[in-house]
Design a protein around this motif. Structure first.
Motif, PDB file in Angstrom:
ATOM      1  N   LEU A 267       4.543  -2.526  12.594  1.00  0.00           N
ATOM      2  CA  LEU A 267       4.106  -1.295  11.927  1.00  0.00           C
ATOM      3  C   LEU A 267       4.430  -0.051  12.752  1.00  0.00           C
ATOM      4  N   ARG A 268       4.247  -0.139  14.050  1.00  0.00           N
ATOM      5  CA  ARG A 268       4.532   0.999  14.922  1.00  0.00           C
ATOM      6  C   ARG A 268       6.031   1.311  14.967  1.00  0.00           C
ATOM      7  N   TRP A 269       6.864   0.291  14.812  1.00  0.00           N
ATOM      8  CA  TRP A 269       8.314   0.476  14.844  1.00  0.00           C
ATOM      9  C   TRP A 269       8.874   0.939  13.499  1.00  0.00           C
TER      10      TRP A 269
ATOM     11  N   ALA B 121       6.012 -10.543   6.663  1.00  0.00           N
ATOM     12  CA  ALA B 121       4.932 -10.340   7.634  1.00  0.00           C
ATOM     13  C   ALA B 121       3.586 -10.286   6.924  1.00  0.00           C
ATOM     14  N   TYR B 122       3.538  -9.563   5.809  1.00  0.00           N
ATOM     15  CA  TYR B 122       2.308  -9.483   5.002  1.00  0.00           C
ATOM     16  C   TYR B 122       1.885 -10.879   4.557  1.00  0.00           C
ATOM     17  N   THR B 123       2.829 -11.656   4.067  1.00  0.00           N
ATOM     18  CA  THR B 123       2.537 -13.004   3.586  1.00  0.00           C
ATOM     19  C   THR B 123       2.002 -13.880   4.713  1.00  0.00           C
TER      20      THR B 123
ATOM     21  N   LEU C  53      -1.720  -5.102   4.573  1.00  0.00           N
ATOM     22  CA  LEU C  53      -1.578  -4.092   3.516  1.00  0.00           C
ATOM     23  C   LEU C  53      -0.846  -2.854   4.022  1.00  0.00           C
ATOM     24  N   LEU C  54      -1.077  -2.470   5.264  1.00  0.00           N
ATOM     25  CA  LEU C  54      -0.350  -1.334   5.844  1.00  0.00           C
ATOM     26  C   LEU C  54       1.149  -1.625   5.904  1.00  0.00           C
ATOM     27  N   LEU C  55       1.488  -2.880   6.171  1.00  0.00           N
ATOM     28  CA  LEU C  55       2.908  -3.261   6.154  1.00  0.00           C
ATOM     29  C   LEU C  55       3.494  -3.107   4.753  1.00  0.00           C
ATOM     30  N   LEU C  56       2.725  -3.483   3.737  1.00  0.00           N
ATOM     31  CA  LEU C  56       3.209  -3.345   2.355  1.00  0.00           C
ATOM     32  C   LEU C  56       3.465  -1.884   1.990  1.00  0.00           C
ATOM     33  N   LEU C  57       2.686  -0.989   2.566  1.00  0.00           N
ATOM     34  CA  LEU C  57       2.901   0.438   2.289  1.00  0.00           C
ATOM     35  C   LEU C  57       4.268   0.909   2.768  1.00  0.00           C
ATOM     36  N   GLY C  58       4.853   0.186   3.716  1.00  0.00           N
ATOM     37  CA  GLY C  58       6.164   0.547   4.235  1.00  0.00           C
ATOM     38  C   GLY C  58       7.327   0.061   3.394  1.00  0.00           C
ATOM     39  N   THR C  59       7.052  -0.716   2.359  1.00  0.00           N
ATOM     40  CA  THR C  59       8.135  -1.219   1.511  1.00  0.00           C
ATOM     41  C   THR C  59       8.550  -0.156   0.499  1.00  0.00           C
TER      42      THR C  59
ATOM     43  N   PRO D  45       9.291   1.246  -3.306  1.00  0.00           N
ATOM     44  CA  PRO D  45       8.522   1.052  -4.549  1.00  0.00           C
ATOM     45  C   PRO D  45       9.003  -0.145  -5.374  1.00  0.00           C
ATOM     46  N   ALA D  46      10.267  -0.470  -5.290  1.00  0.00           N
ATOM     47  CA  ALA D  46      10.801  -1.579  -6.084  1.00  0.00           C
ATOM     48  C   ALA D  46      10.371  -2.947  -5.555  1.00  0.00           C
ATOM     49  N   ALA D  47       9.851  -2.997  -4.347  1.00  0.00           N
ATOM     50  CA  ALA D  47       9.519  -4.279  -3.725  1.00  0.00           C
ATOM     51  C   ALA D  47       8.219  -4.881  -4.247  1.00  0.00           C
ATOM     52  N   LEU D  48       7.372  -4.069  -4.846  1.00  0.00           N
ATOM     53  CA  LEU D  48       6.064  -4.548  -5.293  1.00  0.00           C
ATOM     54  C   LEU D  48       5.872  -4.334  -6.783  1.00  0.00           C
ATOM     55  N   LYS D  49       5.106  -5.224  -7.384  1.00  0.00           N
ATOM     56  CA  LYS D  49       4.683  -4.997  -8.761  1.00  0.00           C
ATOM     57  C   LYS D  49       3.711  -3.818  -8.741  1.00  0.00           C
ATOM     58  N   PRO D  50       3.660  -3.048  -9.809  1.00  0.00           N
ATOM     59  CA  PRO D  50       2.882  -1.803  -9.801  1.00  0.00           C
ATOM     60  C   PRO D  50       1.437  -1.918  -9.302  1.00  0.00           C
ATOM     61  N   ASN D  51       0.699  -2.913  -9.748  1.00  0.00           N
ATOM     62  CA  ASN D  51      -0.713  -2.999  -9.372  1.00  0.00           C
ATOM     63  C   ASN D  51      -0.993  -3.940  -8.210  1.00  0.00           C
ATOM     64  N   MET D  52       0.020  -4.574  -7.687  1.00  0.00           N
ATOM     65  CA  MET D  52      -0.170  -5.612  -6.674  1.00  0.00           C
ATOM     66  C   MET D  52      -0.897  -5.091  -5.434  1.00  0.00           C
ATOM     67  N   PHE D  53      -0.504  -3.926  -4.929  1.00  0.00           N
ATOM     68  CA  PHE D  53      -1.122  -3.398  -3.719  1.00  0.00           C
ATOM     69  C   PHE D  53      -2.622  -3.182  -3.916  1.00  0.00           C
TER      70      PHE D  53
END
Length: 136
Positions: free
Chosen positions: A47-49, A68-70, A98-104, A106-114
């Motif tokens: 996350l820091r990198w 990493a999230y998984t 979840l913070l890692l997912l924020l770095g993806t 928008p196309a990487a996640l389904k809209p409500n998944m986060f």
């Protein structure tokens, strides 16, 4: 940067699985889990990198962050029962995921998944803390 990212991902995955696989040994696992939860939020981890990794291919970075999230969330869910004293540390580890997912992208996640995952982890934590039993 690809080599560094791969190293950080595999290190995180290995340490995560090691910490959670030791939950069955209740004598020493809480200290280790607490230290791990503190370390991933404090020391230079993936996350820091993240700001330095923006030049990587978006698909590669998305894949790395979701892997990493998984690793964090699957390993933390291996044990449906853990001591209430560990609930805060498990929750901090899930929040890091979840913070890692924020770095993806928008196309990487389904809209409500986060938000679904955020609510799921938070509700489980609140239920555990509010529960009068010694395990969650």
């Amino acid at each position: 940067m690809t080599l560094l990212t791969t190293y950080l991902l595999h290190t995180l995955t290995t340490i995560t699985w090691t910490r959670f696989s030791q939950l069955s040994d209740m004598n020493n696992s809480n200290v280790s889990l607490s230290q791990f939860a503190h370390a991933i939020h404090t020391f230079p981890t993936l996350l820091r990198w993240l700001p330095y990794l923006r030049d990587l291919a978006p698909k590669y970075l998305d894949s790395t962050l979701t892997r990493a999230y998984t690793a964090l969330t699957r390993s933390s869910s291996l044990y449906s029962t853990y001591g209430k004293d560990m609930a805060h540390d498990v929750y901090r580890i899930q929040l890091y995921g979840l913070l890692l997912l924020l770095g993806t992208s928008p196309a990487a996640l389904k809209p409500n998944m986060f938000w679904e995952q955020t609510v799921k982890f938070t509700v489980a934590f609140i239920k555990c803390v509010a529960n009068r039993m010694t395990t969650c």
